[in-house]
Design an enzyme around this catalytic site. Structure first.
Site, PDB file in Angstrom:
ATOM      1  N   GLU A 228      -9.087   7.453  67.816  1.00  0.00           N
ATOM      2  CA  GLU A 228      -8.918   5.974  67.964  1.00  0.00           C
ATOM      3  C   GLU A 228      -9.578   5.217  66.658  1.00  0.00           C
ATOM      4  O   GLU A 228     -10.767   5.249  66.697  1.00  0.00           O
ATOM      5  CB  GLU A 228      -9.690   5.940  69.330  1.00  0.00           C
ATOM      6  CG  GLU A 228      -9.301   4.369  69.971  1.00  0.00           C
ATOM      7  CD  GLU A 228      -9.943   3.027  69.453  1.00  0.00           C
ATOM      8  OE1 GLU A 228      -9.109   2.635  68.684  1.00  0.00           O
ATOM      9  OE2 GLU A 228     -10.961   2.783  69.663  1.00  0.00           O
ATOM     10  N   CYS A 262     -11.977  -2.774  67.462  1.00  0.00           N
ATOM     11  CA  CYS A 262     -10.609  -2.509  66.889  1.00  0.00           C
ATOM     12  C   CYS A 262      -9.545  -3.240  67.596  1.00  0.00           C
ATOM     13  O   CYS A 262      -8.709  -3.500  67.164  1.00  0.00           O
ATOM     14  CB  CYS A 262     -10.451  -1.009  67.350  1.00  0.00           C
ATOM     15  SG  CYS A 262     -10.734  -0.633  68.758  1.00  0.00           S
TER      16      CYS A 262
END
Length: 452
Positions: A228, A262
């Site tokens: 991720e 993010c």
């Protein structure tokens, strides 16, 4: 080797941590392998009871854990409390749903019986970031441990205090010794850990560079990996949108955690007809955000977690301005603190458009049409998530195919939810966390075939 965690708000030392010796690291890795043998055979009902207890311990100690988050990485205390409560939620979610997720799947074939079992794999090595120091760990640990695996955590060095507390949560909840262990090691120990026979898989949340390095090692040793990584999410506003609601959401989407996420909205792509109104209202709203002591519940914007991160963001601002962008708000830096900043006239090729900006910087982009807005959105090496704001939700859903990202949110900011799979495409990584998919990442889907 010693590691220090430093409060980015005042520069004071929060803690000192001594690295594990090679012998201690070997012992931890061996213990994870040994613990798996018994833990994987525990009844699922026992494992779900323990993960539910972990959730309750988090709720019972919200203030203590939240304060450590705020002291180590600078998040406003109100957001740290919310992070702990979200961790408790993910524990509850897997306690309630693990049985249905892991149930064997009967499949009709020419056999007397054939089915697929979902068995645990072994020890899973997690390399986790500092920006959500509890949540990133728990969204990995809750499904992974509950499915019968053991967990090994290598946290970011500036949040080793959080890592220690996380390990204590599992101990207090009654998890057996060796089921979840914290590794205080430098990143140069990563290959040794991945190569160890006890470790069957690795999961990383972090930068594109770190992801590439870990994926290379996982490939070298034939270990399952999940990545991720970064994101450069777009926040698209159509001309028929509720502008006031879009602005309110935009402030949270960009400034939550001081923009250090993010999945934060980073590129605000606005249709021409609403550009001026949105920019005016957005600038006013961001300007009113309260900065200050991160332990004060009224504080909305804190410092970045480290000075080098603030330096990088300021470099991106200055480069973008030199390339033709205009500063609509902010732009200044003081040590770890960077003012909430809005850049106008941002175009592809500028740092604020092309790069991931990990901090309170919003890049505002004008689009002539819905089609151009989607083209601009797709003009990125990342593929984590996209938001679209419009009153025509049916059309927005119909056009979801235009977005290659792992998430597509209509009239809402991109966010993680235990009930929905989470992950990206392109250089945002691969694999999925959360929901059933997150639990299935680290199980052995074993085919069982019984002939007459």
């Amino acid at each position: 080797m010693e590691f220090q965690s430093i409060n980015p708000y005042n520069g004071e030392q929060v803690g000192r941590y001594t690295a594990h010796t090679p012998e201690q690291t070997d012992s931890i890795l061996n213990k994870a392998g040994e613990a798996f043998k018994s833990w994987s055979r525990e009844p699922l009902t026992h494992r779900t009871t323990l993960i539910q207890k972990a959730g309750q311990i988090l709720r019972d100690n919200v203030e203590e854990y939240a304060q450590m988050i705020t002291l180590e990485m600078g998040k406003p205390i109100s957001e740290s409390r919310a992070e702990i409560n979200k961790c408790a939620w993910v524990c509850d979610y897997y306690a309630e749903n693990a049985e249905s997720f892991l149930r064997q799947e009967e499949i009709a074939t020419d056999a007397r019986q054939s089915f697929v079992r979902n068995d645990p794999m072994g020890a899973v090595f997690a390399i986790m970031p500092w920006n959500f120091p509890f949540w990133q760990v728990f969204r990995f640990a809750a499904p992974t441990l509950t499915s019968g695996n053991t967990g090994l955590l290598k946290h970011a060095p500036n949040v080793f205090g959080c890592a220690k507390m996380i390990e204590e949560v599992f101990t207090k909840a009654g998890f057996p010794e060796g089921v979840f262990q914290n590794l205080i090691v430098h990143h140069d120990e990563t290959e040794k850990i991945i190569a160890h026979d006890s470790v069957k898989a690795v999961t990383l949340t972090g930068s594109e560079m770190a992801g590439s390095a870990v994926a290379t090692l996982a490939g070298k040793y034939i270990k399952k990996s999940l990545l991720e990584l970064g994101g450069n999410n777009s926040f698209i506003v159509w001309e028929d949108a509720d502008i006031d609601q879009a602005v309110k959401t935009a402030v949270s989407a960009r400034m939550l955690n001081c923009g250090q996420s993010c999945i934060a909205a980073k590129r605000f792509i606005l249709l021409e007809g609403i550009y001026d109104e949105f920019v005016s209202k957005f600038t006013d709203a961001v300007e009113k955000l309260k900065s200050g002591d991160t332990l004060d519940s009224a504080t909305q914007v804190g410092p970045l977690a480290r000075k080098d991160l603030a330096d990088l963001l300021n470099r991106q601002v200055k480069e973008s301005v030199a390339q033709g962008a205009s500063i609509l708000l902010g732009g200044n830096q003081d040590k770890c603190y960077h003012e909430p900043t809005i850049l106008g006239n941002v175009k592809p090729g500028m740092a604020a458009f092309d790069e991931e900006t990990f901090g309170p910087l919003a890049a505002v982009i004008k689009a002539k049409s819905i089609e151009e807005a989607f083209e601009l959105s797709e003009n990125s090496k990342y593929g984590l998530g996209t938001s679209v704001f419009t009153k025509n939700t049916a059309k927005a859903v119909e056009l979801a195919y235009l977005v290659s990202d792992g998430a597509y949110f209509v009239n809402e900011l991109v966010k993680s939810d235990p009930r929905l799979p989470f992950g990206g495409t392109k250089r945002s990584g691969y694999g999925r966390e959360l929901a059933k998919e997150g639990m299935m990442e680290f199980v052995n889907k074993k085919t069982v075939y019984v002939k007459g």
